[in-house]
Every structure is written in structure tokens, then in C-alpha cells.
Design a protein around this motif. Sequence first.
Motif, PDB file in Angstrom:
ATOM      1  N   ALA A   1       8.428 -39.493  15.644  1.00 31.78           N
ATOM      2  CA  ALA A   1       9.307 -40.900  15.754  1.00 31.78           C
ATOM      3  C   ALA A   1      10.641 -40.556  14.903  1.00 31.78           C
ATOM      4  CB  ALA A   1       8.293 -42.005  14.904  1.00 31.78           C
TER       5      ALA A   1
ATOM      6  N   ASP B   1      13.485 -37.629  11.451  1.00 25.85           N
ATOM      7  CA  ASP B   1      12.369 -38.443  11.660  1.00 25.85           C
ATOM      8  C   ASP B   1      11.718 -39.258  10.569  1.00 25.85           C
ATOM      9  OD1 ASP B   1      10.755 -36.630  10.220  1.00 25.85           O
ATOM     10  OD2 ASP B   1      10.455 -35.373  11.704  1.00 25.85           O
ATOM     11  N   ALA B   2      10.433 -39.943  11.023  1.00 22.34           N
ATOM     12  CA  ALA B   2       9.867 -41.030  10.018  1.00 22.34           C
ATOM     13  C   ALA B   2       9.435 -40.400   8.918  1.00 22.34           C
ATOM     14  CB  ALA B   2       8.793 -41.770  10.879  1.00 22.34           C
ATOM     15  N   ARG B   3       9.223 -38.916   8.793  1.00 16.96           N
ATOM     16  CA  ARG B   3       9.129 -38.216   7.631  1.00 16.96           C
ATOM     17  C   ARG B   3      10.007 -37.534   6.910  1.00 16.96           C
ATOM     18  NH1 ARG B   3       4.291 -34.877  11.139  1.00 16.96           N
ATOM     19  NH2 ARG B   3       3.324 -36.899  11.665  1.00 16.96           N
TER      20      ARG B   3
ATOM     21  N   ALA C   1      14.944 -47.893  18.188  1.00 15.91           N
ATOM     22  CA  ALA C   1      15.257 -47.728  16.763  1.00 15.91           C
ATOM     23  C   ALA C   1      16.662 -47.020  16.764  1.00 15.91           C
ATOM     24  CB  ALA C   1      14.052 -46.771  16.020  1.00 15.91           C
TER      25      ALA C   1
ATOM     26  N   THR D   1      13.961 -42.035  13.505  1.00 16.78           N
ATOM     27  CA  THR D   1      14.187 -43.496  12.907  1.00 16.78           C
ATOM     28  C   THR D   1      15.759 -43.410  12.468  1.00 16.78           C
ATOM     29  OG1 THR D   1      13.876 -42.170  10.501  1.00 16.78           O
ATOM     30  CG2 THR D   1      12.058 -43.827  11.719  1.00 16.78           C
TER      31      THR D   1
ATOM     32  N   ARG E   1       7.248 -40.335  19.886  1.00 14.01           N
ATOM     33  CA  ARG E   1       6.758 -40.599  18.679  1.00 14.01           C
ATOM     34  C   ARG E   1       5.202 -40.784  18.683  1.00 14.01           C
ATOM     35  NH1 ARG E   1       7.763 -47.097  18.766  1.00 14.01           N
ATOM     36  NH2 ARG E   1       6.787 -47.381  20.778  1.00 14.01           N
TER      37      ARG E   1
END
Length: 405
Positions: free
Chosen positions: A128, A144-146, A165, A130, A36
Motif C-alpha cells: 500500500a 509504502d505503509a510500512r 491516497a 501512502t 495494496r
Amino acid sequence: MKINGLNIAVVGAGTAGPAAAVLLARAGHRVRLFERAPLNLPVGAGFLLQPTGMRVLQTMGLLDGLLPDTAVIRRLHCLDRGGRALLDLNYGEVDAAMFGAGTHRATLLAVLLRAAGEAGVEVLWDHAMTGLRRGGDGRASLIDARGREHGPFDLVLICDGAQSALRAQAGIACRVDRYPWGALWFIGRRTAAFAGDTLWQRVGSTRELAGFLPTGREALSFFWSMRLDEVPAWRAGNLDTWKSQVMRHAPQAEEFLGQITEHGQMAVAAYHDVRMKQWHGERVAVLGDAGHALSPQLGQGVNLALMDAAALARALAEAETLEGGLAAYSRARRRHLGYYQFATRWLTPFFQSDATGLGVLRDGLFPWAGKVPWVRRQMILTMAGLKTGFVGEAPANVQHPTSNA
Ligand SMILES: Cc1cc2nc3c(=O)[nH]c(=O)nc-3n(C[C@H](O)[C@H](O)[C@H](O)COP(=O)(O)OP(=O)(O)OC[C@H]3O[C@@H](n4cnc5c(N)ncnc54)[C@H](O)[C@@H]3O)c2cc1C
């Protein structure tokens, strides 16, 4: 037929992740390592590499490149509030060639990442993760976080640390507790008052603990125990008043503490206790702190993470099926992890807790216990990471390249 050519995702480029990535890429698997953080390597926390972690690095051919940038530690010297030796343990009592190595997170990571590049690992920074989503065939993709999807992968390694996470999405039973106590830490220039080969600790009651670990060529990593809910009051308080408190326990730290001129120079570390009965699920394995975070009382976390990586790579290399290899990984780690989790949970309240009565018991018990030869040996083996369970022990098998011992 052996398992080969797996498409593997590794989440987290701390210690466990890059070590596993190197070993599995070298074994012929296609490995992508997601981290991340954006690519930059701050010095990071200081830690003590034990003979167990060094042995993994040695087997990987990476130890000789790392050791010149570490401080060779031969002794743990811990004094109580009366200046009496609570613990005075020398690695050399068990094996003359044995030592620890004080180093920094970024130093080890740089060595692992260089090897990862050479082994063909694809490293993706600023990713990152998730979410973990399973397809109909059981293979997992990562989100991912996006919101981007990566995969599917034949195997996902969850190496994203104590506050993982992904762990809860892996379908493996787990319990996570956060300790009320943590630590402030700072890395500064080593001063003459601190011997370069000694991890030095000073305890007051169970509410005061100072640690000074030589790291790298000239640095000293300083830890000061603190309840996490007391950190805001500390930040608002007077720095010199706090330094006086530290110096009541560690007078020789005066010159070193002179390097700290504002609160922001001290970082805060929180500790977690993570319990799992096994460290694998369907097409997933959990390594390092994500699977078994401990308080750093015994200083084993990095070493356990390296041993996880080595155990997983060995289990997969020897297995006929992926399921069999993952189950063998959990089996291989159970006794060693069980011992260190038990010992850490048992020991932590004696050094960091509100139970000050335990401090009195500790100051009476530990010096006496350290005089009993069998107990003393167990203490040194425990420190070195070499206990393989409640009764077993492993040989150290690591020698410093410049040592004549
Ligand atoms: C104060 C203190 C002192 C310590 N001293 C010692 C010591 O002396 N010796 C020792 O052996 N150990 C020590 N430890 C423990 C040691 O730091 C850890 O056990 C070790 O770093 C665990 O390695 P890891 O790879 O499992 O996790 P980590 O090192 O925590 O790495 C996890 C990585 O995953 C990344 N990540 C997290 N979430 C995501 C996500 N969602 N997606 C992608 N990436 C993610 C993080 O950015 C990080 O790079 C200490 C710990 C503390 C707090």
C-alpha cells in the motif's frame, strides 16, 4: 530522439494500472506495479465492457482470450414503475456487429496480469503506497505503509482508484465529491427469468433502481440502489421485507433473490465524482478512477481506464520528451472524458437521488426522446462509450470472434 528505457512505478492493480503496465513494459520501459491487496483474485464486481474498452484489449491482443468467459450483451432494457419501456437500446441499431460483454473484475484482471508477466512487469502485492516524495531532480520515490521507500522513478502512474491516497500529493488540482447514493451488489447464478444478452433495469421513483447484468458464462450481477446512510438500517432490517420491495419492481427476480440468505452476501459500493483539469504533473500521470471517477450510471469506468492506458502509452511512444508526452496524454483524453463526466453528472439525479420530481420528468421524457432517431442514436453511442465529445463519434471496430454479423 524518442523516450525509452524509463523506470516507471504504477500504483494500483485494478484496470488502469495493469493495462498501462503491460503497454509500457512492451514498449521497453522497466515497470514495477504496486498493489495494496495481497495476491488473491475474488470474483469481484460485475461490469459491462463496452466496444471502446474491447478495442483497447483487442489492440493489446487480449480480447479473444477474454471473450469466451463473458456474456455477450446486445440490449439495455429499462422499465419504469408502470412497466413501460423507459429505455430499450440495442447496440445492433448502430452497428450489427456491436455488442457489450458482461464480465467480472477478476476475469479481466487475470488476463491483464498474465500479459504483465509475459511483458516483464514486476508485480508487488501487499504494497500500500501512502506517500510520494520528490528528489532534487524532480524524480519521485514512493513510501509504502510500512515506511519503506521505493524508487526514485522517472515516472509514477497513479492508478489507485477513486479514493486515491497519492492523487493529492501529485501537485495537480483536483476536486473529489462522494455521492450520498451508492449500491448494494451481489453476484449469483443466472436464473431462467433473465435473458443472457440483456442488461435489465427496473426503476421506481429516483429512490428505487434495480439492475441485473449477465456476467461470465452463467452468472448474474445484481445491483440495488441505496443511500449510503441507509445501509446500517438495511443491515439491521428484515431481509425478506427488503426482497419483497425489490420484487415489487422486479417480480421475475424471486428465484434469483432466493440465493441471498443473509445481509453479508451483499457488498456495498460507494460512488465518487473526481474532477481534474489535466491528468499529469511533473513526472506523474493519473489514470482511471483516481483521475475521473464517475457514478456508474453509464457503466463506463473500466472502459475509460483502459482508454487512459492506451492513450498514455501512445502519447509517450510519439513524444520527444517526457513532459511533452504527459501533456499529450492529458490533451488526448480531455474531450472524451469531458463528455462522459458531463453526461454522467447530468443523468445520475434522474436515477439515484432524493429529487423524486426528476423521476416523474424522466418517465415522461425518456420514452419520448428514445423515439427521436437522432437522439436514440446518441443514446446508443453514449452507452457504447463511442461518443468522442458532444458531437463526435468513434467507430466500434470490434467483432465477436464467433459472430457471423
Ligand atoms: C457498483 C458499480 C458498478 C460499476 N459498473 C461498471 C460497468 O458496468 N462498467 C464499467 O466500465 N465500470 C463500472 N464501474 C466502475 C469501475 O469499477 C471503475 O471505474 C474501474 O474499476 C476503475 O478502474 P481503476 O483501475 O481506475 O481503479 P480500481 O479498479 O478501483 O483499482 C484501483 C486499485 O488500486 C489499489 N489501491 C488503492 N489504493 C492503493 C494504494 N494506496 N497503494 C496500492 N494500491 C492501491 C486497489 O486495491 C485497486 O486494486 C462500476 C463501479 C461500481 C461501484
